[in-house]
Scaffold this active site. Structure first.
Site, PDB file in Angstrom:
ATOM      1  N   CYS A  14      29.890 137.592  78.785  1.00  0.00           N
ATOM      2  CA  CYS A  14      29.360 138.062  77.508  1.00  0.00           C
ATOM      3  C   CYS A  14      28.732 139.413  77.799  1.00  0.00           C
ATOM      4  O   CYS A  14      27.831 139.513  78.650  1.00  0.00           O
ATOM      5  CB  CYS A  14      28.300 137.082  76.999  1.00  0.00           C
ATOM      6  SG  CYS A  14      27.403 137.661  75.536  1.00  0.00           S
ATOM      7  N   GLU A  44      35.879 136.272  64.506  1.00  0.00           N
ATOM      8  CA  GLU A  44      35.449 134.879  64.293  1.00  0.00           C
ATOM      9  C   GLU A  44      36.166 134.275  63.082  1.00  0.00           C
ATOM     10  O   GLU A  44      36.410 133.076  63.022  1.00  0.00           O
ATOM     11  CB  GLU A  44      33.942 134.820  64.049  1.00  0.00           C
ATOM     12  CG  GLU A  44      33.104 135.137  65.265  1.00  0.00           C
ATOM     13  CD  GLU A  44      33.017 133.956  66.212  1.00  0.00           C
ATOM     14  OE1 GLU A  44      32.788 132.843  65.752  1.00  0.00           O
ATOM     15  OE2 GLU A  44      33.211 134.175  67.418  1.00  0.00           O
ATOM     16  N   THR A  62      26.884 141.286  75.897  1.00  0.00           N
ATOM     17  CA  THR A  62      25.507 141.424  75.424  1.00  0.00           C
ATOM     18  C   THR A  62      24.536 140.759  76.402  1.00  0.00           C
ATOM     19  O   THR A  62      23.522 141.353  76.781  1.00  0.00           O
ATOM     20  CB  THR A  62      25.372 140.807  74.017  1.00  0.00           C
ATOM     21  OG1 THR A  62      26.339 141.421  73.156  1.00  0.00           O
ATOM     22  CG2 THR A  62      23.999 141.026  73.452  1.00  0.00           C
ATOM     23  N   ASP A  64      29.474 132.382  77.644  1.00  0.00           N
ATOM     24  CA  ASP A  64      29.518 133.411  76.598  1.00  0.00           C
ATOM     25  C   ASP A  64      28.688 132.917  75.416  1.00  0.00           C
ATOM     26  O   ASP A  64      28.441 131.709  75.278  1.00  0.00           O
ATOM     27  CB  ASP A  64      30.968 133.667  76.139  1.00  0.00           C
ATOM     28  CG  ASP A  64      31.053 134.805  75.116  1.00  0.00           C
ATOM     29  OD1 ASP A  64      30.190 135.705  75.134  1.00  0.00           O
ATOM     30  OD2 ASP A  64      31.973 134.782  74.279  1.00  0.00           O
ATOM     31  N   SER A  65      28.313 133.839  74.554  1.00  0.00           N
ATOM     32  CA  SER A  65      27.593 133.444  73.349  1.00  0.00           C
ATOM     33  C   SER A  65      28.524 132.659  72.413  1.00  0.00           C
ATOM     34  O   SER A  65      28.059 131.882  71.591  1.00  0.00           O
ATOM     35  CB  SER A  65      27.064 134.682  72.632  1.00  0.00           C
ATOM     36  OG  SER A  65      28.128 135.572  72.372  1.00  0.00           O
ATOM     37  N   CYS A 116      32.961 144.279  74.592  1.00  0.00           N
ATOM     38  CA  CYS A 116      32.564 143.040  73.915  1.00  0.00           C
ATOM     39  C   CYS A 116      33.710 142.053  74.119  1.00  0.00           C
ATOM     40  O   CYS A 116      34.884 142.428  74.002  1.00  0.00           O
ATOM     41  CB  CYS A 116      32.353 143.315  72.428  1.00  0.00           C
ATOM     42  SG  CYS A 116      32.113 141.825  71.443  1.00  0.00           S
ATOM     43  N   THR A 117      33.361 140.814  74.420  1.00  0.00           N
ATOM     44  CA  THR A 117      34.391 139.829  74.756  1.00  0.00           C
ATOM     45  C   THR A 117      35.334 139.515  73.592  1.00  0.00           C
ATOM     46  O   THR A 117      36.423 138.988  73.815  1.00  0.00           O
ATOM     47  CB  THR A 117      33.732 138.520  75.218  1.00  0.00           C
ATOM     48  OG1 THR A 117      32.662 138.228  74.326  1.00  0.00           O
ATOM     49  CG2 THR A 117      33.212 138.636  76.610  1.00  0.00           C
ATOM     50  N   HIS A 118      34.930 139.811  72.366  1.00  0.00           N
ATOM     51  CA  HIS A 118      35.809 139.546  71.229  1.00  0.00           C
ATOM     52  C   HIS A 118      36.892 140.613  71.065  1.00  0.00           C
ATOM     53  O   HIS A 118      37.928 140.350  70.451  1.00  0.00           O
ATOM     54  CB  HIS A 118      35.008 139.492  69.926  1.00  0.00           C
ATOM     55  CG  HIS A 118      34.285 138.201  69.703  1.00  0.00           C
ATOM     56  ND1 HIS A 118      33.329 137.730  70.567  1.00  0.00           N
ATOM     57  CD2 HIS A 118      34.391 137.285  68.710  1.00  0.00           C
ATOM     58  CE1 HIS A 118      32.866 136.573  70.107  1.00  0.00           C
ATOM     59  NE2 HIS A 118      33.490 136.287  68.981  1.00  0.00           N
TER      60      HIS A 118
HETATM   61  N1  DGL Z   1      29.878 137.785  73.409  1.00  0.00           N
HETATM   62  C1  DGL Z   1      29.289 138.948  72.782  1.00  0.00           C
HETATM   63  C2  DGL Z   1      29.580 140.180  73.622  1.00  0.00           C
HETATM   64  O1  DGL Z   1      30.463 140.188  74.459  1.00  0.00           O
HETATM   65  C3  DGL Z   1      29.818 139.168  71.366  1.00  0.00           C
HETATM   66  C4  DGL Z   1      29.398 138.125  70.370  1.00  0.00           C
HETATM   67  C5  DGL Z   1      27.900 138.120  70.075  1.00  0.00           C
HETATM   68  O2  DGL Z   1      27.371 139.091  69.484  1.00  0.00           O
HETATM   69  O3  DGL Z   1      27.260 137.153  70.453  1.00  0.00           O
HETATM   70  O4  DGL Z   1      28.900 141.162  73.475  1.00  0.00           O
END
Ligand code: DGL
Length: 283
Positions: A78, A155, A80, A14-15, A193-195
């Site tokens: 992730c 975050e 994105t 993941d990012s 989105c994972t968050h």
């Molecule tokens: N992990 C990203 C997602 O699931 C969200 C966080 C980012 O923008 O890097 O889209």
């Protein structure tokens, strides 16, 4: 450990550490697999960047998991990176790669009665329209909305904060009005989105009555078990995943802020992430 060499390593990327929600679903199904998780925290957020940059960052991260950690399968936890860089990742590594967009669309298909769904995600994911096309392939109509303020709020740890609740309300009101103006009657909201699963209860409070909220973590983990099925004969797949997490082997890596990862990561994983190792993937 005897026989450990036979047990495949699943790389999860993941990012940041939001993808730990997907890791959690994977671990609960395959508790005996070895997992290596990389959060590219130094270069987060991906969601505001261009396809070219996202593809470069994601390919570096995938190569780290395969070359340095010996991952035999990759789950791109992730949205994105899955939306914009799945092809680039597949080209960069010689192992099977699974993204979260198609499992998310499949979960929406299973949840929606009427066929109209809403998707909230980062700017980059929305601009790629990856969810709209994956939903169209499932005969669903999807209306997507970028919610760029939500990742920084998570975050910051503001998952249960009045400011976050208000931001969610504003985004969802706008989305609902947009859906109405387009003649859509959505009954499902996809957390793209994972968050966002960390905001699930606040989001559930803000959606119109009758709209089900779903995320792709469970669907992605089920898809991983199917995709890695042959490799999975070396892993005991748990037919009835438990809610309490047991993980025999997990190594977590981050490209920055190891302490923050250790502190906030346990919220996403649902149990302590242990010692997080710092890696440098370059600029
Ligand atoms: N992990 C990203 C997602 O699931 C969200 C966080 C980012 O923008 O890097 O889209």
């Amino acid at each position: 450990v005897s026989g450990a060499a036979d047990i495949p390593t699943i790389g999860v990327f993941d990012s940041g550490f939001g993808g730990l929600t997907v890791l959690r679903a994977l671990v609960s199904r395959m508790p005996q697999a070895h997992f290596a998780f990389l959060g590219d925290t130094a270069r987060l957020p991906y969601g505001s960047k261009s396809r070219r940059t996202i593809a470069r960052y994601a390919a570096d991260s995938a190569q780290f998991l395969v070359r340095e950690q010996g991952a035999e399968f990759l789950v791109i936890a992730c949205n994105t990176a899955s939306a914009l860089a799945l092809d680039a990742i597949q080209d960069a590594v010689p192992v099977p790669v699974l993204g979260v967009i198609e499992p998310g669309a499949a979960a929406a298909k299973a949840a929606s009665r009427g066929g109209d769904v809403l998707v909230i995600a980062t700017d980059a994911t929305v601009q790629s329209h990856a969810y709209a096309s994956a939903c169209r392939a499932q005969a669903l109509r999807a209306l997507e909305k970028a919610c760029p303020l939500l990742v920084p709020l998570v975050e910051e740890g503001w998952t249960d904060h009045p400011v976050t609740a208000e931001v969610i309300r504003i985004y969802l009101d706008e989305l609902t009005q947009d859906a109405a103006s387009k003649g859509l009657h959505p009954d499902t909201l996809v957390l793209g989105c994972t968050h966002y699963p960390l905001l699930r209860s606040a989001i559930e409070r803000a959606v119109p009555t009758g709209v089900r909220v779903i995320d792709s973590a469970d669907a992605a983990a089920d898809a991983a078990v199917r995709l890695f099925g042959d490799g999975a004969d070396r892993i005991a797949v748990d037919p009835a995943p438990e809610s309490s997490l047991r993980c025999s082997s997990l190594r977590c890596f981050a490209t920055d802020s190891v302490e923050k990862f250790e502190r906030l990561g346990s919220r996403f994983l649902g149990c302590p992430v242990g010692k997080v190792e710092l890696v440098d993937l370059g600029g």
